[in-house]
Design an enzyme around this catalytic site. Structure first.
Site, PDB file in Angstrom:
ATOM      1  N   GLY A  72      -5.453  53.842   5.263  1.00  0.00           N
ATOM      2  CA  GLY A  72      -6.635  54.843   4.477  1.00  0.00           C
ATOM      3  C   GLY A  72      -7.652  54.001   3.826  1.00  0.00           C
TER       4      GLY A  72
ATOM      5  NE  ARG B  46      -4.853  48.117  -2.647  1.00  0.00           N
ATOM      6  CZ  ARG B  46      -4.563  47.121  -2.191  1.00  0.00           C
ATOM      7  NH1 ARG B  46      -3.992  46.831  -0.989  1.00  0.00           N
ATOM      8  NH2 ARG B  46      -4.629  46.067  -2.910  1.00  0.00           N
ATOM      9  CB  CYS B  47      -6.070  50.180   5.037  1.00  0.00           C
ATOM     10  SG  CYS B  47      -4.351  50.330   4.710  1.00  0.00           S
ATOM     11  CG  MET B  48     -10.389  51.996   6.506  1.00  0.00           C
ATOM     12  SD  MET B  48     -11.090  53.344   7.253  1.00  0.00           S
ATOM     13  CE  MET B  48     -11.315  54.314   5.783  1.00  0.00           C
TER      14      MET B  48
END
Length: 407
Positions: free
Chosen positions: A393, A395-397
């Site tokens: 999501g 945060r990951c990106m």
């Protein structure tokens, strides 16, 4: 220029993103699992969604840098080119004759072309179309559609390979083969890009040299008060956690407490931030089925590491103690078990906090968004139908490189 991350929630000022490119068109039903995606991605729609994500950040005062641009600019430096080629094209992979040909081809490219090659990769057919038919034992061994250089679609998730902690960065040893070359590209950026090369900041991880002591940024949360929360998970090992703890706790890093949570080792919960993230200084958004996990706390005294184990029922208390708070506030979307599982799979808990009580979240997680808003959290909605196919999501990106200090 200041690069500093002392919390998960201070106003986000600058961030590194990777706009998905032609590497996504390499995903097929037969290779998607190997490349760590659950489905093939519609590139053009994914780019539209990513552009909306980036614009939502800009609208909230965040300066966005793109990894592909940073890599190309770093490769203007001959030392960076040599380093990347040395680490990417090796005789142990291509053999003597194959490696010589691949190196000569890489050396012929412009910095931008080389950056594209390193991320998009190249098949034998494409290589022969560009460079003409080449003779090497390696080329005779592989099919025309074989990728002589593997694509890196997981660069989309800029958080994992590179994460900033206080006054330094950890460029990490990645657990899955499909992601290990990402480390080389980030090392080139932080060593030779003009924005970074003359700045003083620490390097908290050894990159490729850390080998099996893997660490991934999705498991690392800089929760504040000099505390770092780390998920020991499918991707981050005990050795990776303790190596990071030694580097942070025995230096002038500003970190005084490391907490390791013992996650379930499964893909659905591959990183800590897939099941728990922060939305303000004392509040966490938590997956319903995360449960209460055993943990360890590491500190240092007179340069020596000290460790304490805690049972699962103390998880919230351990985190509160690390934050020097009487307790933490935990938000869990009220929903049935099936909806909770679907939400977690769709990154409902993987929010990126832009500033306290303002987060970026995927639009598909309707129940979580409604709940967050009911709890006083502003949600900047980003489309995620295509982007979410890699199980990551907002945060990951995102790889934050500067946040304002909390007052």
């Amino acid at each position: 220029m200041v690069f500093h991350i002392a919390s998960e929630v201070g106003q986000l000022n600058r961030v590194i993103l990777h706009r998905p490119g032609k590497e996504m068109n390499r995903l097929t039903p037969s290779n998607k699992d190997e490349l760590l995606f659950d489905d093939v991605l519609w590139l053009e729609r994914g780019q539209e969604e990513h552009d909306a994500f980036a614009q939502g950040l800009r609208d909230n005062g965040v300066e966005v840098f793109y990894l592909q641009d940073l890599l190309a600019e770093a490769l203007e430096n001959p030392e960076a080119r040599k380093y990347v080629s040395d680490e990417t094209f090796e005789e142990k992979f291509y053999g003597i004759t194959g490696n010589q040909i691949m190196r000569e081809y890489a050396d012929s490219l412009s910095p931008k072309e080389l950056a594209d090659l390193l991320v998009v990769g190249i098949t034998k057919r494409e290589f022969f179309d560009i460079a003409g038919k080449q003779t090497a034992a390696y080329f005779a061994r592989v099919s025309d559609d074989f990728m002589l250089l593997r694509c890196l679609p997981n660069h989309l998730f800029t958080r994992d390979t590179s994460c900033w902690i206080q006054n330094g960065v950890a460029v990490n040893s990645m657990q899955k083969v499909a992601r290990q070359r990402e480390t080389v590209n980030y090392q080139a950026i932080y060593r030779w890009h003009p924005m970074f090369k003359d700045e003083k900041f620490e390097h908290w991880a050894g990159g490729l040299d850390d080998g099996p002591a893997t660490l991934e940024g999705g498991d690392v949360e800089v929760i504040g008060n000099g505390a770092v929360l780390v998920g020991i998970s499918e991707r981050t090992t005990v050795a990776g956690f303790e190596r990071l703890a030694r580097r942070l706790l025995t230096t002038d890093s500003g970190v005084k407490t490391m907490v390791g949570l013992m996650l379930v080792e499964e893909r659905a919960q591959m990183h800590l931030d897939t099941i728990m993230t922060m939305v303000n200084e004392n509040t966490f958004l938590k997956y319903k089925h995360m449960g209460m996990l055993p943990s360890v706390t590491m500190t240092a005294k007179n340069g020596e590491l000290e460790i304490e184990q805690h049972p699962g029922e103390d998880m919230h208390k351990v985190i509160a103690q690390a934050l020097d708070l009487p307790e933490i506030r935990v938000l869990t979307t009220p929903e049935d078990n099936l909806s909770a599982e679907r939400g977690q799979w769709n990154d409902a808990c993987n929010v990126l906090t832009i500033r306290p009580n303002v987060v970026s979240a995927y639009d598909r997680n309707v129940d979580a968004i409604e709940y967050l808003r009911s709890e006083g959290v502003e949600v900047v909605v980003t489309p995620g139908a295509e982007l979410g196919r890699g199980r990551g999501g907002p945060r990951c990106m995102s790889c934050p490189i500067e946040r304002e200090l909390l007052k």
